[in-house]
Every structure is written in structure tokens, then in C-alpha cells.
Design an enzyme around this catalytic site. Structure first.
Site, PDB file in Angstrom:
ATOM      1  N   GLY A 100       0.857  -1.185   0.000  1.00 16.55           N
ATOM      2  CA  GLY A 100       0.000   0.000   0.000  1.00 16.55           C
ATOM      3  C   GLY A 100       0.890   1.230   0.000  1.00 16.55           C
ATOM      4  N   GLY A 146       3.963   0.508   2.237  1.00 17.82           N
ATOM      5  CA  GLY A 146       4.876  -0.515   1.737  1.00 17.82           C
ATOM      6  C   GLY A 146       5.516  -0.153   0.409  1.00 17.82           C
ATOM      7  CG  HIS A 194     -15.765   7.733   7.868  1.00 15.61           C
ATOM      8  ND1 HIS A 194     -16.766   8.542   7.399  1.00 15.61           N
ATOM      9  CD2 HIS A 194     -14.612   8.252   7.411  1.00 15.61           C
ATOM     10  CE1 HIS A 194     -16.214   9.508   6.682  1.00 15.61           C
ATOM     11  NE2 HIS A 194     -14.917   9.357   6.672  1.00 15.61           N
ATOM     12  NE  ARG A 196     -12.741  10.821   8.974  1.00 12.86           N
ATOM     13  CZ  ARG A 196     -11.858  10.337   8.156  1.00 12.86           C
ATOM     14  NH1 ARG A 196     -11.131   9.296   8.509  1.00 12.86           N
ATOM     15  NH2 ARG A 196     -11.682  10.868   6.964  1.00 12.86           N
ATOM     16  CD  GLU A 214      -5.795   1.416   8.600  1.00 13.95           C
ATOM     17  OE1 GLU A 214      -5.803   1.715   7.390  1.00 13.95           O
ATOM     18  OE2 GLU A 214      -6.807   1.004   9.201  1.00 13.95           O
ATOM     19  NE  ARG A 244      -7.032   7.643   9.579  1.00 16.13           N
ATOM     20  CZ  ARG A 244      -7.686   8.099   8.501  1.00 16.13           C
ATOM     21  NH1 ARG A 244      -7.395   9.293   7.994  1.00 16.13           N
ATOM     22  NH2 ARG A 244      -8.637   7.374   7.945  1.00 16.13           N
ATOM     23  CG  LEU A 281      -4.485   8.861   2.024  1.00 14.68           C
ATOM     24  CD1 LEU A 281      -5.103   9.582   0.834  1.00 14.68           C
ATOM     25  CD2 LEU A 281      -4.319   7.385   1.705  1.00 14.68           C
TER      26      LEU A 281
HETATM   27  C1  LIG Z   1     -12.749   3.666   1.857  1.00 12.87           C
HETATM   28  C2  LIG Z   1     -11.583   4.336   2.514  1.00 12.87           C
HETATM   29  C3  LIG Z   1     -11.308   5.662   2.243  1.00 12.87           C
HETATM   30  C4  LIG Z   1     -10.227   6.306   2.847  1.00 12.87           C
HETATM   31  N1  LIG Z   1      -9.983   7.620   2.554  1.00 12.87           N
HETATM   32  C5  LIG Z   1      -8.918   8.219   3.125  1.00 12.87           C
HETATM   33  C6  LIG Z   1      -8.603   9.574   2.784  1.00 12.87           C
HETATM   34  O1  LIG Z   1      -9.288  10.228   2.014  1.00 12.87           O
HETATM   35  N2  LIG Z   1      -7.523  10.126   3.362  1.00 12.87           N
HETATM   36  C7  LIG Z   1      -6.726   9.438   4.229  1.00 12.87           C
HETATM   37  O2  LIG Z   1      -5.747   9.988   4.696  1.00 12.87           O
HETATM   38  N3  LIG Z   1      -6.996   8.157   4.543  1.00 12.87           N
HETATM   39  C8  LIG Z   1      -8.067   7.534   4.015  1.00 12.87           C
HETATM   40  N4  LIG Z   1      -8.324   6.223   4.346  1.00 12.87           N
HETATM   41  C9  LIG Z   1      -7.381   5.474   5.175  1.00 12.87           C
HETATM   42  C10 LIG Z   1      -6.182   5.044   4.349  1.00 12.87           C
HETATM   43  O3  LIG Z   1      -6.595   4.713   3.045  1.00 12.87           O
HETATM   44  C11 LIG Z   1      -5.462   3.832   4.901  1.00 12.87           C
HETATM   45  O4  LIG Z   1      -5.260   3.981   6.255  1.00 12.87           O
HETATM   46  C12 LIG Z   1      -4.104   3.689   4.244  1.00 12.87           C
HETATM   47  O5  LIG Z   1      -4.224   3.708   2.848  1.00 12.87           O
HETATM   48  C13 LIG Z   1      -3.422   2.422   4.678  1.00 12.87           C
HETATM   49  O6  LIG Z   1      -2.243   2.265   3.930  1.00 12.87           O
HETATM   50  P1  LIG Z   1      -1.217   1.122   4.281  1.00 12.87           P
HETATM   51  O7  LIG Z   1      -0.118   1.242   3.296  1.00 12.87           O
HETATM   52  O8  LIG Z   1      -0.862   1.194   5.709  1.00 12.87           O
HETATM   53  O9  LIG Z   1      -2.023  -0.235   4.091  1.00 12.87           O
HETATM   54  P2  LIG Z   1      -2.862  -0.851   2.862  1.00 12.87           P
HETATM   55  O10 LIG Z   1      -2.993   0.086   1.733  1.00 12.87           O
HETATM   56  O11 LIG Z   1      -4.071  -1.443   3.454  1.00 12.87           O
HETATM   57  O12 LIG Z   1      -1.946  -1.996   2.325  1.00 12.87           O
HETATM   58  C14 LIG Z   1      -1.783  -3.209   2.979  1.00 12.87           C
HETATM   59  C15 LIG Z   1      -0.859  -4.057   2.154  1.00 12.87           C
HETATM   60  O13 LIG Z   1      -0.468  -5.167   2.931  1.00 12.87           O
HETATM   61  C16 LIG Z   1      -0.642  -6.342   2.211  1.00 12.87           C
HETATM   62  N5  LIG Z   1      -0.884  -7.400   3.193  1.00 12.87           N
HETATM   63  C17 LIG Z   1      -1.739  -7.381   4.237  1.00 12.87           C
HETATM   64  N6  LIG Z   1      -1.636  -8.518   4.942  1.00 12.87           N
HETATM   65  C18 LIG Z   1      -0.705  -9.262   4.337  1.00 12.87           C
HETATM   66  C19 LIG Z   1      -0.140 -10.536   4.592  1.00 12.87           C
HETATM   67  N7  LIG Z   1      -0.515 -11.267   5.626  1.00 12.87           N
HETATM   68  N8  LIG Z   1       0.795 -11.000   3.737  1.00 12.87           N
HETATM   69  C20 LIG Z   1       1.201 -10.262   2.676  1.00 12.87           C
HETATM   70  N9  LIG Z   1       0.720  -9.043   2.403  1.00 12.87           N
HETATM   71  C21 LIG Z   1      -0.218  -8.563   3.224  1.00 12.87           C
HETATM   72  C22 LIG Z   1      -1.742  -6.085   1.242  1.00 12.87           C
HETATM   73  O14 LIG Z   1      -1.630  -6.931   0.141  1.00 12.87           O
HETATM   74  C23 LIG Z   1      -1.463  -4.635   0.882  1.00 12.87           C
HETATM   75  O15 LIG Z   1      -0.515  -4.585  -0.136  1.00 12.87           O
HETATM   76  C24 LIG Z   1      -9.413   5.592   3.750  1.00 12.87           C
HETATM   77  C25 LIG Z   1      -9.698   4.267   4.032  1.00 12.87           C
HETATM   78  C26 LIG Z   1     -10.788   3.644   3.460  1.00 12.87           C
HETATM   79  C27 LIG Z   1     -11.117   2.256   3.867  1.00 12.87           C
END
Ligand SMILES: Cc1cc2nc3c(=O)[nH]c(=O)nc-3n(C[C@H](O)[C@H](O)[C@H](O)COP(=O)(O)OP(=O)(O)OC[C@H]3O[C@@H](n4cnc5c(N)ncnc54)[C@H](O)[C@@H]3O)c2cc1C
Ligand code: SF4
Ligand code: FES
Lengths: 249, 668
Positions: free
Chosen positions: B43, B46, B267, B338, B454, B464, B470
Site C-alpha cells: 500500500g 509498503g 466513520h 469523525r 496503518e 485520526r 495517507l
Molecule cells: C474507503 C476508505 C477511504 C479512505 N480515505 C482516506 C482519505 O481520504 N484520506 C486518508 O488519509 N486516509 C483515508 N483512508 C485510510 C487510508 O486509506 C489507509 O489507512 C491507508 O491507505 C493504509 O495504507 P497502508 O499502506 O498502511 O495499508 P494498505 O494500503 O491497506 O496496504 C496493505 C498491504 O499489505 C498487504 N498485506 C496485508 N496482509 C498481508 C499478509 N498477511 N501477507 C502479505 N501481504 C499482506 C496487502 O496486500 C497490501 O498490499 C481511507 C480508508 C478507506 C477504507
């Protein structure tokens, strides 16, 4: 509502597949298409039948995973929707629904409805980026104003979700719409212009290497694209390609 | 109880990060080539970390369970990303972003981390623009901003309702560039199922190849978990179907503490639940609260009439509507944070003013905005005395340009036109502030194991602010981890390759295999999904928007019963050595069944109300949250004990606030 589901079952890439027929009942019209498959799968598990394998994740039309060919159309009936955004209210009680995987030489079937779209990743790896490293010292984001019109057009191209419906729909299984969307996005922005020639040459080359077909301008891709990516992108890429091949000679 | 060391650098708040960076031991380029790093998750956190570390010269392996890194759940983020650029000249600054985040988090986050986040925020925007991220712009060609809840400045950068998509595609392109160079090996459709710890250090993972089903061993000098949040413990949430806690939980079982697991963000603006077979909920971005007004009928009989379909919302005159957020919180109105907005919606619905069939929905209405925009547009166009229809048309066009894709998404799901009828919305689980405990360097309690995005608990306290996840994901990945992981690795330059034929790898692989065999051999009758749904119901009713002692104790007991039932009655077909999504799901649900209990324990132990954690016993007469700073200004970090989540041990990291005063959060 009740439905008869004809679904493609195939155990592995090398194995022979075929259509299996199942019945589902008590489906409400608020359910999404994938929720209908969830119901089917729960039912299959109870009957000791392997559940149908399909790709899905976000279930809101943005991750691009839910590749399905439904009643002969990528992502099923309706314009501008992915399979996960399709609702059962679009069907009539008693309908027979046929579900197949996206088919293309460059998208081999992994199992049932799941296909391998790694070729799309490799097209991006061939040049779908701006060569800039992470550092804390880049120019201020507002140092280069960009005309709103160009920024908006770049955004429109950038909304492609990499689902592959364009390829699955095209009779030549061409990846022109997908590839041109990325080429366009970057060539519309000053940051992307610098490597534009190299980018278009490399991405097109990779596209051909992966076994995608040629574009014969039928425009079916644009119609089935859930994100409304326009075939103007293809025209733009062709222009970029032409000028790149002239200068590279 | 042991004390946790957060390793916060010395010096004044504003200098800590700069000084810390300048003292970091460097690893030479030749040595970097000898060092392997595993990044789990692609994500925002990562992808950005993997790309940046590879650019520096480390050998990186990046894992994700989807078929491509571009499909990580970050893709779904809608509304925007914050940065203290002060482009609008409305009084924003690094300190204000820091302050808003600390206050928004209800004073339960670490000052030093949050300040660093605010400091690097501006660089994120520069980085993304340089990558070709097409942010929204004004007619003059400069970047546009919008407002999000809990703040009074406009610091949110956006790309229509697809900001997460555009940012992730930016990070994915940077990652792809490194894959092309051979600096990153990409392992898509791979799921981490065990952490491998050798001599007390994280040295690798066991990953299941989701296509072949094979269990693979991967070693490295450091492991970064960027695996996202665990909101799916509630079954229904706005998270993607595959979002899970498995990687984090496996690390927890191997010694990584889980911090504040009960801090969940509900939310306020999601599409309400429509039926029993619903698999997920859809968010309507917070950005909509810039222009949408939230209301319910003033009279309970009108609400009833609407529920029964005898009355339409558009029939109700202004004086019969209760814009309850504007009424209760005049200073922030519809843009309160929120947690506050969600509780206020629940309060109205519980009191009988809900407006859909289930009584669990409120209106989000754009008619005033359409009228305002329409009048402005008519004025700009020089239309004298425009009629109502002209105004509406012009106004709708502007609303469409701002929120078009969200309105379309709403219409597709509900089959109602939100330009003509107010949207119906209700709160839903969205984000988890809690996560793996990390120190200032983003290192967990297992040396060599880092957590980013996250997946960690670090920056958002008990709530948050919108558009800050993001920011945090990219800050961790682009600008923090490349420094702090390097510091750790500077001790490893002579270690050499980590072998995968060690007893530790054997043991980890056997554990994973035995677990999976356990599911397959259980020969029960109930599909995995049903257990997940049941767990979700327990969590939502007892550990959701409002919690109390009795309910939490009951939830713990219920979860234990459900967990036992799961192990004796789950039905999973097939084998390990083949593609088997049901088996993957069983593993994830098993971990949720342990996490759920820990969340309830954490909520039970925190006898105060703060942010998203609302304990009914601790509220004021007006129903506002009552925080108890004397007793609870700490991070609750839980240590897994004796293979039983019920025996987990609590460690406290005291929070000290030297730069902000602890105030009662007021948005009135
Ligand atoms: C609908 C929605 C809208 C949002 N809008 C906003 C916004 O407007 N602004 C904002 O700031 N935030 C927003 N958020 C929150 C934000 O999107 C997330 O908190 C953030 O994108 C998380 O990013 P991340 O890189 O930590 O994890 P993620 O993007 O969730 O990535 C997780 C990664 O880990 C991998 N993974 C997970 N478990 C395993 C495993 N066991 N083995 C291998 N790979 C694994 C997945 O494949 C993925 O690649 C929103 C969230 C949602 C749900
Ligand atoms: S161009 Fe359209 S159809 Fe093709 S991959 Fe992109 S979003 Fe899908
Ligand atoms: S599941 Fe993500 S687009 Fe359909």
C-alpha cells in the site's frame, strides 16, 4: 429472486475447463453480483463442492480485481460499472447468467474465473513512471504551475484501474487502451514530458512482447471500460509513438 | 509492569528529527548491496518504503496478497491528503498541523512522532507532484485544497474522490521502476503466515504462495510490516475484503506488542447497511461534509412517517429539520471530527429520529450547496434573475465536478439520485488507530521488525483526522523508514546472508503448516464466513461506537465460545498445496477471533472516554466524552502470553505533553 448460474470451472492453467451449472435462490435485488457469488459459494461448501475462485477485494470499483465476463460482456451489463458494482436488480427473476473469465493470451487463467494479469505490471515496469528518486529536496510542488485543463486530462487518464476489461473485450485482445492511458497521463504533465519518447517506445515494446494484439480501432474497449477511459488516449499514444520513432532514428 | 522505551531523541520538539537524522550512522553503498530487506505490504506505506529502500541500494523483496501491488487497499482512499504547505495562506503551519493532530487524537499520541509527521508532510506533496500525481488544480495552475473535519484551515490536497488511487499509483510507479532495475523482487499473491525470529531478531517470514499453495521461506536482515489496518474484525467495514490482521498478529505472537487495539475509527458518512448478506460497507468521503449538511427531522412523528414511506425528506420545511451538528457544535458544525459526528448520529437514531427502514440512517443534504454554487455560477456567467431551475442545474454541475464519482457510486449502490434526494448515511468501521507498538524509529519490540502505515499505532492517538492516514503512510515509507531502518542495519553489515535452513525457519514453517492442517482436518459443518459474520456482530454491538463494562465482559466470553466453536466446527475443503482462498480466509478469521478478545480487554481496561473509544460510564451530562488524563495518559501496549490472548500482559508507555496543554477537546 432465483437464478441459474453457468460458471466457468477450470482447475489450473494447463487443465481443460468447462461450464458448470448451479442454482441460487432467495437473492435480494440489493445484493451485489459478488455477494450473489458469495451465497453460491457458501452453498457449494456445504455440499462439499469446491467454491468458485474469483478475484475481488475493494468491492467498490477501484481496485480493479473483479474480472468477470458476464453474459458476454466484461463486468456484465450496464456502463461504467465493475462487477462488484453490479447489482442483482439489473437481472430478472429466473434469469440464466453465464460467467466466464477475462480471456486473452496475455491473461492466462489461473483457476476458474481468476486470471494472471502480471503482463499489465510488466508494461508499467517498462516505463510507466517518472524517474525521480525519493528525497526531501525536490522543487516545491507549486514551482511549476500546470494548466488546469492538462491536469484534469491527466487525471482522467490516470483513473484507469488496470482491470483488463478493455483487453477482454477487444477482438484482438489489445492492451492499447490500458497502455495509452498511462502514456497519456505522463505526457500531459511537464514532469513526465522529459522521458516521453523513451517511455512510449518501451511500453509499446513490452505490450507486444506480452502477446497483446494490435489495435484495429473498433473502439469496443472504450465502451466496456468501467472508468470511461477514452480512446483519445490511443490517438495520443500513436502520435507520441510516431514522433518518438522519428526522433530515435 | 515494565516500562517501554520509545527512544525519543533529545532536544526541542522542532529539532528532534533534524538532529536525529544528522546523527544516523550510514551504510556504504557496497554494504547496502549485502543487506536484504523484506517489505510485507505494498500500500502507500509498503510501496513507498520498498521503492525508497531499493533506491538507496538495499535488496528488497516486496510481498502482497493481491495480484498486483497497485491493488492494495490504499487505492480506495477517496478524499485527500494533508500537508502543512499553507498555500491558502490561512494560517497553517507545521505546528498547527501537529497541534490539530494531537488534539484530534484526543491527547493519546506521542508528541515527537506527530511533530515529525507534520514536518515531512510538505515534502510528500513535492515528491508526489514530481512523480506525476495529477492533483486537483485551480485555474491559475496551482494546487487546490479543501477542508477536512476537526480543523479550521484548508490543507487537504486531493485528486477528485480518488486521491488514494492516485497516490498509490505514484508509489507503485516508483516501485515498478525499482522492479525493472532488479532492485526489488515482487512477490504478489503471497501471504505472510509466520514471522521468523532468530536470536531475538526478526530475520524472515514464511509466506504462502497463494497460487501454488506452497509455503516458502524468505530471509532478510530486517522485516517491515506495512500490512494495513484490522477494521475487518468487525466483518462489515469500509475496508477491502482481504484486509486482515494476520501479519501483525503473527508478529504479536512472536513478541511484538499491540498498542491501543481498541482505538477504532467509526466513520460517520457511510452508506447504511441494506441486508443480511451484505459483505462490505461503502464510505462516502468526509470531503462531502465540506458542502453537505447533516440532519434528521425535528419531530419524531416526521421521522416515523419517512421510515414508513409516507413522507419525503424534500417535503420537510427548514424549521422542521434538525441540523444537529450545527446545533450542538456551532464553531465546527458539520466539520467536527469523525468520532464526534458518529456518536451524534447514533444519539439521534437511538432517540428515534433515524430515517431509513432500519431507523439507522441520517441525511447528508446538498441542496443548500447546490443553490449556493448555482447562484454564484449564475452571477459569474452574468445571468440576471436566474430561475430556480437554472440555479439548480448550474449548482449540480459544480457539485458534480467536485464529487462526481462519489455521487455516482452512491447512486449505483442505492439506486437513488443524490442530486435530487439527500443521501442517507450512517457510521461504519473505517480505520484502526491501534496497531503494532513502535518506537520513534518505527521499530517494534522485536528488534529488526518495523511497522509502517496503518499497521502501526503511532500517530493518531484515539482518533485520526481525515486525510491524515495517507500522509502518515507516505511519511513512514518515503521519509522516515529509509533513515531509521538504515540505522538498525548499520550493525548488520558483516552478518552475511541469513540462511533459511535453520531450526527457527523449520519451526516457523511447521507452525504454519500445522495450523492450516488443523482447519482442513476439523471436518466441521460451518463455512468460515459465518464465524466471521458472528464475530463482527459481537464486536459491533459491544466494542463499537459505545462500550460499557458489562457488554465488554460479555463480548469476551462470547468470543471465547465462538473461537472454540470455530476450531471444532469450521469447514474448509481442499488442501494446503493448491490454490485455496477458503483456507486463506480461515487463517485470517482465526486471527481476528484472537484479536477481538484483546480489543475488548483493552477497551475494558481503559476506564475513560477518549476519541473513538467511548465508555458509557464516562460521559458528561451533555453526553460528551470524559477523558481521565491523570490515570490514562498512556499507550496501552499488550504482550501476548502463553498462547492465550486472554492472558495478555499490559505495558504502559506514559505520554508526556510538553508542547501542548491537555485540554478538553471542544468543537463548540
Ligand atoms: C474507503 C476508505 C477511504 C479512505 N480515505 C482516506 C482519505 O481520504 N484520506 C486518508 O488519509 N486516509 C483515508 N483512508 C485510510 C487510508 O486509506 C489507509 O489507512 C491507508 O491507505 C493504509 O495504507 P497502508 O499502506 O498502511 O495499508 P494498505 O494500503 O491497506 O496496504 C496493505 C498491504 O499489505 C498487504 N498485506 C496485508 N496482509 C498481508 C499478509 N498477511 N501477507 C502479505 N501481504 C499482506 C496487502 O496486500 C497490501 O498490499 C481511507 C480508508 C478507506 C477504507
Ligand atoms: S483502460 Fe479501462 S478497461 Fe482497460 S484496464 Fe483501464 S480501467 Fe480497465
Ligand atoms: S472488487 Fe475492486 S473493483 Fe471490483
Amino acid at each position: 429472486m432465483n437464478f441459474t448460474i453457468n460458471v466457468w470451472r477450470q482447475n489450473g492453467p494447463k487443465e481443460k475447463g468447462g461450464i458448470a451449472t448451479y442454482k441460487v435462490s432467495n437473492i435480494s435485488d440489493d445484493m451485489s453480483f459478488l455477494e450473489m457469488i458469495d451465497v453460491l459459494n457458501e452453498q457449494l461448501i456445504i455440499q462439499d463442492i469446491d467454491p468458485v475462485v474469483f478475484d475481488h477485494d475493494c468491492r467498490e470499483g477501484i481496485c480493479g480485481m473483479c474480472s468477470m465476463f458476464i453474459n458476454g460482456e466484461a463486468h456484465g451489463p450496464g456502463r461504467g460499472v465493475t462487477t462488484c458494482q453490479l447489482h442483482m436488480r439489473e437481472f430478472k427473476d429466473g434469469d440464466t447468467i453465464t460467467i466466464e473469465p477475462f480471456r486473452a493470451k496475455a491473461f492466462p487463467v489461473i483457476k476458474d474465473l481468476m486470471v494472471d494479469r502480471g503482463s499489465f505490471d510488466r508494461i508499467i515496469q517498462a516505463g510507466g513512471y517518472v524517474s525521480v528518486n525519493t528525497s526531501g529536496n525536490l522543487p516545491d510542488a507549486n514551482a511549476t504551475p500546470i494548466e488546469k485543463q492538462d491536469a484534469d486530462a491527466a487525471f482522467d487518464s490516470a483513473t484507469c484501474i488496470g482491470c483488463g476489461a478493455c483487453v477482454a473485450t477487444c477482438k484482438n485482445a489489445s492492451a492499447m487502451l490500458f497502455t495509452s492511458a498511462k502514456v497519456s497521463q505522463l505526457s500531459l504533465l511537464p514532469q513526465g514530458k522529459i522521458e516521453a519518447s523513451e517511455r512510449v517506445m518501451n511500453m509499446v515494446k513490452q505490450m507486444d512482447l506480452e502477446g497483446f494484439g494490435n489495435c484495429t480501432n473498433t473502439g469496443a474497449c472504450e465502451v466496456e471500460c468501467p472508468k470511461g477511459i477514452s480512446i483519445e488516449n490511443i490517438a495520443r499514444m500513436n502520435r507520441e509513438y510516431l514522433s518518438a520513432s522519428i526522433t530515435s532514428k | 509492569m515494565s516500562k517501554l522505551n520509545a527512544n525519543i531523541p533529545e532536544g526541542s520538539l522542532a529539532e528532534k528529527w533534524t538532529k536525529h537524522k544528522s546523527k544516523i550512522p550510514l551504510v556504504s553503498p557496497a554494504n547496502k548491496r549485502q543487506i536484504d530487506i523484506i517489505v510485507v505490504g505494498t500500500g502507500l506505506a509498503g510501496s513507498s518504503a520498498a521503492a525508497s529502500l531499493a533506491e538507496l541500494g538495499y535488496n528488497v523483496k516486496a510481498f502482497c496478497f493481491q495480484d498486483s501491488p497497485r491493488r492494495a487497499h490504499s487505492i480506495a482512499a477517496q478524499g485527500g491528503i494533508n500537508a502543512a504547505k499553507n498555500y491558502q495562506n490561512d494560517g497553517d503551519s507545521t505546528f498547527r498541523l501537529f497541534y490539530d493532530t494531537i488534539k484530534g487524537g484526543d491527547y493519546r499520541s506521542r508528541e515527537a512522532n506527530v511533530h515529525r509527521l507534520a514536518e515531512v508532510s510538505a515534502s510528500i506533496i513535492d515528491q508526489c507532484v514530481a512523480q506525476g500525481v495529477p492533483f486537483a488544480r485551480e485555474y491559475g495552475g496551482l494546487l487546490d485544497n479543501r477542508s477536512f473535519g476537526g480543523v479550521q484551515v484548508s490543507r487537504t490536497f486531493y485528486a477528485k474522490g480518488q486521491t488514494g488511487q492516485q497516490l498509490l499509483l505514484g508509489a507503485y510507479s516508483a516501485l515498478s521502476r525499482q522492479v525493472a532495475k532488479g532492485r526489488v523482487e515482487l512477490l504478489s499473491r503471497h501471504e505472510m503466515v509466520e514471522l521468523v525470529v532468530v536470536n531475538g531478531k526478526a530475520r524472515g517470514i514464511i509466506a504462502r504462495n497463494l497460487v501454488t499453495g506452497e509455503l516458502e521461506r524468505h530471509s532478510a536482515h530486517a522485516v517491515l510490516l506495512c500490512t494495513g489496518g484490522y477494521g475487518n474484525v468487525f466483518y462489515l467495514s469500509t475496508n477491502a475484503m482481504g484486509s486482515n490482521v494476520t501479519a501483525a498478529w503473527k508478529a504479536h505472537r512472536k513478541g511484538a506488542y499491540m498498542a491501543n487495539p481498541c482505538f477504532t475509527q467509526i466513520h460517520p458518512t457511510c452508506i447504511p447497511v441494506s441486508g443480511d448478506s451484505q459483505s462490505k460497507l461503502t464510505l462516502m468521503s468526509e470531503s462531502l461534509r465540506n458542502d453537505g449538511r447533516i440532519w434528521v427531522p425535528k419531530k419524531a412523528e416526521d421521522a416515523l412517517a419517512i421510515r414508513e414511506g409516507r413522507l419525503k425528506p424534500t417535503d420537510l420545511s427548514e424549521e422542521n429539520r434538525d441540523y444537529y451538528l450545527e446545533r450542538r457544535y456551532p464553531a465546527f458544525g458539520n466539520l467536527v471530527p469523525r468520532d464526534v459526528a458518529s456518536r451524534a448520529a447514533k444519539e439521534r437514531c437511538d432517540a428515534g429520529y433515524g430515517i431509513n427502514k432500519t431507523g439507522e440512517a441520517v441525511y447528508l443534504d446538498f441542496s443548500s450547496a447546490i443553490e449556493r454554487f448555482g447562484s454564484e455560477a449564475a452571477h459569474v456567467k452574468g445571468i440576471k434573475n436566474p430561475n430556480e431551475n437554472q440555479i439548480k442545474k448550474l449548482g449540480e454541475r459544480i457539485v458534480e465536478s467536485k464529487y462526481g464519482n462519489l455521487f455516482q457510486m452512491y447512486e449505483k449502490i442505492t439506486a437513488q439520485n443524490p442530486y435530487k434526494m439527500p443521501m442517507m448515511i450512517y457510521p461504519a468501521v473505517h480505520y484502526t488507530m491501534g496497531g503494532i507498538w513502535v518506537d520513534y524509529n518505527l521499530m517494534t519490540t522485536v528488534p529488526g521488525l518495523f511497522a509502517l502505515g496503518e499497521a502501526n499505532f503511532s500517530d493518531h492517538g484515539a482518533n485520526r483526522l481525515g486525510a491524515s492516514a495517507l500522509m502518515q503512510g507516505l511519511a513512514d515509507g518515503y521519509f522516515v523508514a529509509p533513515y531509521t531502518v538504515g540505522t538498525y542495519l548499520s550493525q548488520d553489515i558483516t552478518t552475511g546472508k541469513i540462511p533459511t535452513d535453520s531450526a527457527e525457519f523449520d519451526e516457523a514453517e511447521a507452525t504454519a503448516r500445522n495450523r492450516m492442517n488443523g482447519f482442513l482436518n476439523s471436518k466441521g459443518n460451518t463455512p468460515v464466513e459465518i464465524f466471521h459474520r458472528d464475530l463482527g456482530k459481537i464486536m459491533w454491538s459491544q466494542c463499537g461506537m459505545a462500550r460499557n463494562e458489562e457488554g465488554l465482559k460479555k463480548a469476551i466470553a462470547d468470543i471465547r465460545i465462538l473461537r472454540d466453536k470455530f476450531y471444532s466446527d469450521v469447514k474448509v475443503l481442499g488442501k494446503i498445496g493448491e490454490m485455496n482462498p477458503e483456507l486463506d480466509k480461515a487463517g485470517r478469521v482465526a486471527d481476528f477471533l484472537e484479536l477481538g478478545e484483546l480489543m475488548c480487554m483493552d477497551a475494558l481496561a481503559r476506564e475513560e472516554s477518549c476519541g473513538g473509544h467511548f465508555r458509557e460510564e464516562f460521559q458528561s451530562k451533555e453526553g460528551e466524552a470524559v477523558r481521565k488524563d491523570d490515570e490514562f495518559a498512556f499507550v496501552a501496549a499488550w504482550e501476548f502470553a502463553e498462547s492465550d490472548p486472554g492472558k495478555s500482559k499490559l505495558h504502559k508507555e506514559e505520554l508526556s505533553f510538553e508542547n501542548v496543554e491537555l485540554n478538553t477537546r471542544s468543537y463548540k
